[in-house]
Motif scaffolding. Structure first.
Motif, PDB file in Angstrom:
ATOM      1  N   GLY A 136     132.160  37.135   2.477  1.00 38.50           N
ATOM      2  CA  GLY A 136     132.319  36.009   3.400  1.00 38.50           C
ATOM      3  C   GLY A 136     132.380  34.666   2.709  1.00 38.50           C
ATOM      4  O   GLY A 136     132.755  33.660   3.310  1.00 38.50           O
ATOM      5  N   ARG A 137     131.981  34.653   1.437  1.00 41.30           N
ATOM      6  CA  ARG A 137     132.062  33.443   0.610  1.00 41.30           C
ATOM      7  C   ARG A 137     131.822  33.857  -0.837  1.00 41.30           C
ATOM      8  O   ARG A 137     131.359  34.985  -1.098  1.00 41.30           O
ATOM      9  N   PRO A 138     132.113  32.943  -1.802  1.00 45.54           N
ATOM     10  CA  PRO A 138     132.060  33.347  -3.211  1.00 45.54           C
ATOM     11  C   PRO A 138     130.706  33.902  -3.638  1.00 45.54           C
ATOM     12  O   PRO A 138     129.665  33.460  -3.135  1.00 45.54           O
ATOM     13  N   GLU A 139     130.743  34.881  -4.527  1.00 39.93           N
ATOM     14  CA  GLU A 139     129.549  35.478  -5.146  1.00 39.93           C
ATOM     15  C   GLU A 139     128.715  36.330  -4.197  1.00 39.93           C
ATOM     16  O   GLU A 139     127.580  36.664  -4.508  1.00 39.93           O
ATOM     17  N   LYS A 140     129.220  36.642  -3.019  1.00 34.53           N
ATOM     18  CA  LYS A 140     128.454  37.437  -2.058  1.00 34.53           C
ATOM     19  C   LYS A 140     128.965  38.877  -2.042  1.00 34.53           C
ATOM     20  O   LYS A 140     130.072  39.161  -2.499  1.00 34.53           O
ATOM     21  N   LEU A 141     128.148  39.760  -1.472  1.00 37.73           N
ATOM     22  CA  LEU A 141     128.541  41.164  -1.398  1.00 37.73           C
ATOM     23  C   LEU A 141     129.612  41.372  -0.320  1.00 37.73           C
ATOM     24  O   LEU A 141     129.633  40.645   0.681  1.00 37.73           O
ATOM     25  N   PRO A 142     130.461  42.379  -0.504  1.00 38.82           N
ATOM     26  CA  PRO A 142     131.431  42.682   0.556  1.00 38.82           C
ATOM     27  C   PRO A 142     130.712  43.259   1.763  1.00 38.82           C
ATOM     28  O   PRO A 142     129.617  43.818   1.630  1.00 38.82           O
ATOM     29  N   ASP A 143     131.318  43.126   2.908  1.00 39.00           N
ATOM     30  CA  ASP A 143     130.721  43.629   4.155  1.00 39.00           C
ATOM     31  C   ASP A 143     131.886  43.925   5.102  1.00 39.00           C
ATOM     32  O   ASP A 143     132.818  43.117   5.217  1.00 39.00           O
ATOM     33  N   VAL A 144     131.800  45.080   5.759  1.00 42.91           N
ATOM     34  CA  VAL A 144     132.885  45.494   6.655  1.00 42.91           C
ATOM     35  C   VAL A 144     133.218  44.434   7.704  1.00 42.91           C
ATOM     36  O   VAL A 144     134.378  44.295   8.100  1.00 42.91           O
ATOM     37  N   CYS A 145     132.223  43.658   8.128  1.00 45.93           N
ATOM     38  CA  CYS A 145     132.522  42.696   9.203  1.00 45.93           C
ATOM     39  C   CYS A 145     133.547  41.660   8.769  1.00 45.93           C
ATOM     40  O   CYS A 145     134.298  41.131   9.585  1.00 45.93           O
ATOM     41  N   TYR A 146     133.616  41.387   7.441  1.00 46.44           N
ATOM     42  CA  TYR A 146     134.611  40.404   6.983  1.00 46.44           C
ATOM     43  C   TYR A 146     136.031  40.961   7.046  1.00 46.44           C
ATOM     44  O   TYR A 146     136.997  40.217   6.914  1.00 46.44           O
ATOM     45  N   SER A 147     136.130  42.277   7.230  1.00 41.22           N
ATOM     46  CA  SER A 147     137.466  42.835   7.458  1.00 41.22           C
ATOM     47  C   SER A 147     138.044  42.196   8.705  1.00 41.22           C
ATOM     48  O   SER A 147     139.258  42.117   8.855  1.00 41.22           O
ATOM     49  N   TRP A 148     137.143  41.779   9.629  1.00 35.89           N
ATOM     50  CA  TRP A 148     137.646  41.062  10.797  1.00 35.89           C
ATOM     51  C   TRP A 148     137.778  39.570  10.513  1.00 35.89           C
ATOM     52  O   TRP A 148     138.847  38.988  10.667  1.00 35.89           O
ATOM     53  N   TRP A 149     136.703  38.924  10.113  1.00 38.51           N
ATOM     54  CA  TRP A 149     136.715  37.458  10.002  1.00 38.51           C
ATOM     55  C   TRP A 149     137.800  36.986   9.029  1.00 38.51           C
ATOM     56  O   TRP A 149     138.511  36.011   9.305  1.00 38.51           O
ATOM     57  N   VAL A 150     137.934  37.650   7.876  1.00 40.82           N
ATOM     58  CA  VAL A 150     138.911  37.204   6.867  1.00 40.82           C
ATOM     59  C   VAL A 150     140.327  37.632   7.257  1.00 40.82           C
ATOM     60  O   VAL A 150     141.271  36.828   7.232  1.00 40.82           O
ATOM     61  N   LEU A 151     140.449  38.901   7.643  1.00 41.36           N
ATOM     62  CA  LEU A 151     141.786  39.447   7.905  1.00 41.36           C
ATOM     63  C   LEU A 151     142.465  38.763   9.096  1.00 41.36           C
ATOM     64  O   LEU A 151     143.643  38.413   9.041  1.00 41.36           O
ATOM     65  N   SER A 152     141.704  38.560  10.175  1.00 41.47           N
ATOM     66  CA  SER A 152     142.296  37.910  11.353  1.00 41.47           C
ATOM     67  C   SER A 152     142.750  36.497  10.973  1.00 41.47           C
ATOM     68  O   SER A 152     143.820  36.045  11.398  1.00 41.47           O
ATOM     69  N   SER A 153     141.942  35.812  10.135  1.00 44.05           N
ATOM     70  CA  SER A 153     142.323  34.445   9.727  1.00 44.05           C
ATOM     71  C   SER A 153     143.594  34.484   8.889  1.00 44.05           C
ATOM     72  O   SER A 153     144.514  33.675   9.086  1.00 44.05           O
ATOM     73  N   LEU A 154     143.648  35.445   7.948  1.00 44.88           N
ATOM     74  CA  LEU A 154     144.856  35.553   7.119  1.00 44.88           C
ATOM     75  C   LEU A 154     146.090  35.832   7.972  1.00 44.88           C
ATOM     76  O   LEU A 154     147.180  35.304   7.712  1.00 44.88           O
ATOM     77  N   ILE A 155     145.919  36.657   8.998  1.00 43.75           N
ATOM     78  CA  ILE A 155     147.061  36.965   9.868  1.00 43.75           C
ATOM     79  C   ILE A 155     147.490  35.708  10.626  1.00 43.75           C
ATOM     80  O   ILE A 155     148.681  35.400  10.712  1.00 43.75           O
ATOM     81  N   MET A 156     146.499  34.974  11.146  1.00 41.44           N
ATOM     82  CA  MET A 156     146.855  33.777  11.936  1.00 41.44           C
ATOM     83  C   MET A 156     147.584  32.727  11.103  1.00 41.44           C
ATOM     84  O   MET A 156     148.380  31.969  11.620  1.00 41.44           O
ATOM     85  N   ILE A 157     147.285  32.681   9.783  1.00 41.54           N
ATOM     86  CA  ILE A 157     147.986  31.691   8.946  1.00 41.54           C
ATOM     87  C   ILE A 157     149.114  32.357   8.142  1.00 41.54           C
ATOM     88  O   ILE A 157     149.654  31.743   7.205  1.00 41.54           O
ATOM     89  N   ASP A 158     149.432  33.593   8.502  1.00 36.35           N
ATOM     90  CA  ASP A 158     150.576  34.274   7.913  1.00 36.35           C
ATOM     91  C   ASP A 158     150.481  34.491   6.398  1.00 36.35           C
ATOM     92  O   ASP A 158     151.456  34.305   5.665  1.00 36.35           O
ATOM     93  N   ARG A 159     149.276  34.862   5.945  1.00 33.41           N
ATOM     94  CA  ARG A 159     149.092  35.105   4.505  1.00 33.41           C
ATOM     95  C   ARG A 159     148.448  36.477   4.244  1.00 33.41           C
ATOM     96  O   ARG A 159     147.850  36.680   3.191  1.00 33.41           O
ATOM     97  N   VAL A 160     148.583  37.397   5.210  1.00 30.67           N
ATOM     98  CA  VAL A 160     147.867  38.665   5.066  1.00 30.67           C
ATOM     99  C   VAL A 160     148.410  39.505   3.908  1.00 30.67           C
ATOM    100  O   VAL A 160     147.700  40.334   3.339  1.00 30.67           O
ATOM    101  N   HIS A 161     149.654  39.231   3.517  1.00 30.28           N
ATOM    102  CA  HIS A 161     150.247  39.990   2.407  1.00 30.28           C
ATOM    103  C   HIS A 161     149.643  39.573   1.059  1.00 30.28           C
ATOM    104  O   HIS A 161     150.015  40.119   0.026  1.00 30.28           O
TER     105      HIS A 161
END
Ligand code: GRG
Length: 361
Positions: free
Chosen positions: A265-290
């Motif tokens: 969710g931010r630098p130096e932190k552990l991965p977490d499945v919930c960010y699959s939503w928070w990050v991915l949805s944001s990337l899709i909305m700004i058209d950078r998911v690729h």
């Protein structure tokens, strides 16, 4: 961590998980594809109230109920509306919404509404803007928005807008860009965005933008993927995405992907499945998911499943819960994983539900 310590930790996790498994309230058999075949939700903690009375009417293989007075159930009593949204949206994405009794759910949701128009997390608790959105989303899933006195709900939300355009979560006044998103999303679903000062709401969100392209919870607050979803989502819904520096934010967001394929969710932190939503949805909305590896992220989410009992945890080998199960399934849906309904990245509802709200189909 030494190999020995790692072994001990794994044993502890296993024992904890087995205990948790015994305590769980509801088993939902997703039945969607091999890997998601036995989705295990401890949604029982959330869903049990409105199914408990009718347990005998629910067919056992789909929904099995046990006790509702477990520790988890009690401590989560006040946020059950949120849990209902996570669990029910997951079911809908799996094509299994009919596993719950619609009338019971709706009756329980409506009993959580206060005179102010806002909804509480459960019967007998105080209203909050978060539970109000969850209640509206649950009613939308069941095509029951017509149960609402729309003016009453939208007056409650507009009453929480502050002079600077920000939103408080409830009468106690905490301000956070989460509440800006919730207000905008909820009023948009109710077709009542005109009840608030949208320009001011947008300006407040923009004032929370940081030099790294991300957003925080208040002006000057550290960029965090959860807050970024809220700010980008609110800007998308209000048609104000031009305020986002898409390349800069896209760069920050795609750097959230770590070696395992998961997202933090931010630098130096552990991965977490919930960010699959928070990050991915944001990337899709700004058209950078690729800009991230979709394949690696799919693998990370699937690695977080409990293959024996279903359900998804924050990281591989941890205990599953309804929050991470929802965000894992929602993430897989954004990744176009086979057998799942598509989800809208801004409204966090299945696309067919969003289409029904805005296009009546
Ligand atoms: C309808 C999907 C939907 C959302 C409603 C409540 C809300 C609006 C958004 C919440 C956004 C948010 C702040 C998410 C982050 C949740 C989270 C996992 C926070 C953990 O933060 P830390 O600091 O974890 O404990 P890290 O991962 O940074 O170590």
């Amino acid at each position: 961590m030494s190999e020995e310590e790692d072994g001990v930790k794994k044993e502890q996790r296993k024992a904890w998980r087995e205990g948790a498994v015994r305590d769980r309230n509801v088993i939902l058999h997703g039945g969607r594809g091999m890997v998601l075949d036995q989705i295990w939700l401890d949604a029982g903690n959330f869903l049990v109230d409105f199914n408990y009375a009718n347990a005998s009417s629910v067919s056992p293989p789909v929904l099995r109920l046990a006790k509702k007075d477990s520790f988890e159930s009690v401590v989560m009593d006040h946020l059950r509306m949120n849990g209902a949204y996570w669990g029910l949206t997951t079911l809908d994405l799996l094509g299994k919404l009919d596993a719950v009794d619609k009338e019971d759910v709706i009756s329980w949701v409506m009993q959580c509404q206060h005179e102010s128009g806002g909804f509480a997390g459960n019967i007998g608790h105080d209203p909050h803007i978060l539970y109000t959105l969850s209640a509206v989303q649950v009613l939308a899933l069941f095509e029951k928005l017509d149960m609402l006195d729309i003016d009453k709900v939208s007056n409650y939300i507009s009453g929480l807008q502050n002079e600077d355009g920000s939103f408080s979560g409830d009468v106690w006044g905490e301000v956070d860009t989460r509440f800006s998103y919730i207000a905008v999303c909820c009023l948009s679903i109710l077709h009542r965005l005109d009840k608030i000062d949208v320009d001011k709401a947008v300006n407040y969100i923009v004032s929370c933008k940081n030099l790294d392209g991300g957003f925080g919870c208040t002006p000057g607050g550290e960029s965090h993927a959860g807050q970024i979803f809220c700010c980008v989502g609110a800007l998308a819904i209000t048609g104000a995405l031009h305020h986002v520096d898409k390349d800069l934010l896209g760069w920050w967001l795609c750097e959230r992907q770590v070696k395992s394929g998961g997202l933090n969710g931010r630098p130096e932190k552990l991965p977490d499945v919930c960010y699959s939503w928070w990050v991915l949805s944001s990337l899709i909305m700004i058209d950078r998911v690729h800009w991230i590896s979709k394949e690696k992220l799919v693998k990370f989410i699937l690695d977080c499943q409990d293959l024996e009992n279903g359900g998804i945890s924050d990281r591989p080998d941890d205990a599953v819960d309804v929050f991470h199960t929802y965000f894992g399934v929602a993430g897989l849906s954004l990744l176009e994983y086979p057998g799942l309904k598509a989800i809208d990245p801004a409204y966090a509802l299945p696309i067919d539900v969003v289409n029904r709200i805005f296009f009546g189909k």
